[in-house]
Design a protein around this motif. Sequence first.
Motif, PDB file in Angstrom:
ATOM      1  N   SER A  11       0.868  -0.775  -0.402  1.00  0.00           N
ATOM      2  CA  SER A  11       0.091   0.190   0.276  1.00  0.00           C
ATOM      3  C   SER A  11       0.803   1.173  -0.166  1.00  0.00           C
ATOM      4  CB  SER A  11      -1.332   0.042   1.281  1.00  0.00           C
ATOM      5  OG  SER A  11      -0.014   0.302   2.465  1.00  0.00           O
ATOM      6  N   SER A  12       2.195   1.233  -0.292  1.00  0.00           N
ATOM      7  CA  SER A  12       3.050   2.491   0.400  1.00  0.00           C
ATOM      8  C   SER A  12       3.797   2.419  -1.434  1.00  0.00           C
ATOM      9  CB  SER A  12       4.142   2.715   1.173  1.00  0.00           C
ATOM     10  OG  SER A  12       5.099   3.233   0.734  1.00  0.00           O
ATOM     11  N   ALA A  13       3.688   3.918  -2.036  1.00  0.00           N
ATOM     12  CA  ALA A  13       4.023   3.444  -3.396  1.00  0.00           C
ATOM     13  C   ALA A  13       5.421   3.140  -2.932  1.00  0.00           C
ATOM     14  CB  ALA A  13       3.676   4.476  -3.857  1.00  0.00           C
ATOM     15  N   GLU A  68       0.593   2.309   4.681  1.00  0.00           N
ATOM     16  CA  GLU A  68      -1.250   2.972   4.068  1.00  0.00           C
ATOM     17  C   GLU A  68      -1.689   3.319   5.822  1.00  0.00           C
ATOM     18  OE1 GLU A  68      -5.264   3.891   2.505  1.00  0.00           O
ATOM     19  OE2 GLU A  68      -4.162   2.580   1.005  1.00  0.00           O
ATOM     20  N   VAL A 110       1.260   6.179   5.064  1.00  0.00           N
ATOM     21  CA  VAL A 110       0.559   7.022   3.567  1.00  0.00           C
ATOM     22  C   VAL A 110      -0.934   7.594   4.108  1.00  0.00           C
ATOM     23  CG1 VAL A 110      -0.139   7.358   1.193  1.00  0.00           C
ATOM     24  CG2 VAL A 110       1.904   6.734   2.142  1.00  0.00           C
ATOM     25  N   HIS A 111      -1.723   8.236   4.068  1.00  0.00           N
ATOM     26  CA  HIS A 111      -3.144   8.556   4.454  1.00  0.00           C
ATOM     27  C   HIS A 111      -3.462   9.141   3.514  1.00  0.00           C
ATOM     28  CE1 HIS A 111      -6.142   8.860   7.310  1.00  0.00           C
ATOM     29  NE2 HIS A 111      -6.547  10.204   7.069  1.00  0.00           N
ATOM     30  N   ARG A 112      -4.675   8.912   3.218  1.00  0.00           N
ATOM     31  CA  ARG A 112      -5.089   9.915   1.823  1.00  0.00           C
ATOM     32  C   ARG A 112      -5.652  10.467   2.090  1.00  0.00           C
ATOM     33  NH1 ARG A 112      -4.512   6.130  -2.090  1.00  0.00           N
ATOM     34  NH2 ARG A 112      -4.348   4.371  -1.560  1.00  0.00           N
ATOM     35  N   ARG A 149       1.131  12.555   1.983  1.00  0.00           N
ATOM     36  CA  ARG A 149       0.322  12.207   0.445  1.00  0.00           C
ATOM     37  C   ARG A 149       0.977  11.066  -0.299  1.00  0.00           C
ATOM     38  NH1 ARG A 149       1.303  17.397   0.920  1.00  0.00           N
ATOM     39  NH2 ARG A 149      -0.407  18.928   2.189  1.00  0.00           N
ATOM     40  N   PRO A 150       0.192  10.320  -1.232  1.00  0.00           N
ATOM     41  CA  PRO A 150       0.307   9.042  -1.634  1.00  0.00           C
ATOM     42  C   PRO A 150       0.794   9.823  -2.989  1.00  0.00           C
ATOM     43  CG  PRO A 150      -2.037   9.210  -1.276  1.00  0.00           C
ATOM     44  CD  PRO A 150      -1.850  10.347  -0.440  1.00  0.00           C
ATOM     45  N   HIS A 151       1.684   8.749  -2.739  1.00  0.00           N
ATOM     46  CA  HIS A 151       2.894   9.396  -3.902  1.00  0.00           C
ATOM     47  C   HIS A 151       3.821  10.457  -3.894  1.00  0.00           C
ATOM     48  CE1 HIS A 151       0.653   6.273  -6.320  1.00  0.00           C
ATOM     49  NE2 HIS A 151      -0.713   7.190  -6.515  1.00  0.00           N
TER      50      HIS A 151
END
Length: 260
Positions: A11-13, A68, A110-112, A149-151
Amino acid sequence: MRLALLVHAASSATAPLDARTLEARLGDPDAGFLVVSMPAHDDIGLGIPRALSGTRAGAALLVHVGAEIARGPTGAVELVGAAQSVRFDELRAAMVSVAPSEALLVVDGVHRGCGSEEDPFESLEIAAAVARAMAPATSGIATLVVLRRPHAEPFAPLWLEAMAAAAQASEGTATLSATYEALREDERVHQRVTALAFTEGARDLVLLRPAPPPRAAFASMPDADETFAEANRLLEEGKLDAVLDAQKRVLLLVGDDAGR
């Protein structure tokens, strides 16, 4: 014993890059950790307790999790796994169960919802929830929580740079608290993350320390080898006085090499 468990979920890019970066550095002599990496495809809900189950009591323990973070059905903050998530109180129990002499949990999360206009304080609330769940006052586990943030760009390189800066400022020794202060002073950290929180544990874990000097090696001493050969030749020729001189030179050469 110093054990570093690296957990980087799918879940972590940035999981693959983070794992390679941390594994290479934490295994260096000045860090001195035995590094165990949990595959990104492994389910963290089951994999973390399994990976810690064989840890010897009294070890210094560092657990670094890249995954995430989300709120579960009950509202508790969880690490998102492929099939099963894990709550932070469950992670705390797994770490405490091996009775470490000192322990640190690093969460590169990572938290959306981090920094969103709908809830600009969500990242701070998540970081505070992680600290509460780890209960450092009773568990003794220090926590360093980073939310992105994601990415977003990876955080791991900045953490390692902060360690190096702390070590440089203290004759090769980098403690956790000094590393955190170096992170706070790095402008790139504040540009890259939406929350950075540190909670002290029972001890201020030493992350880097001066590496011990390498042991003297005697495998290759060409000067001594040549003198041995000369002594054998002189012995065959019956020149005993010259043999004694050659043997003395060998002893001097070996002694010089051992003192280097």
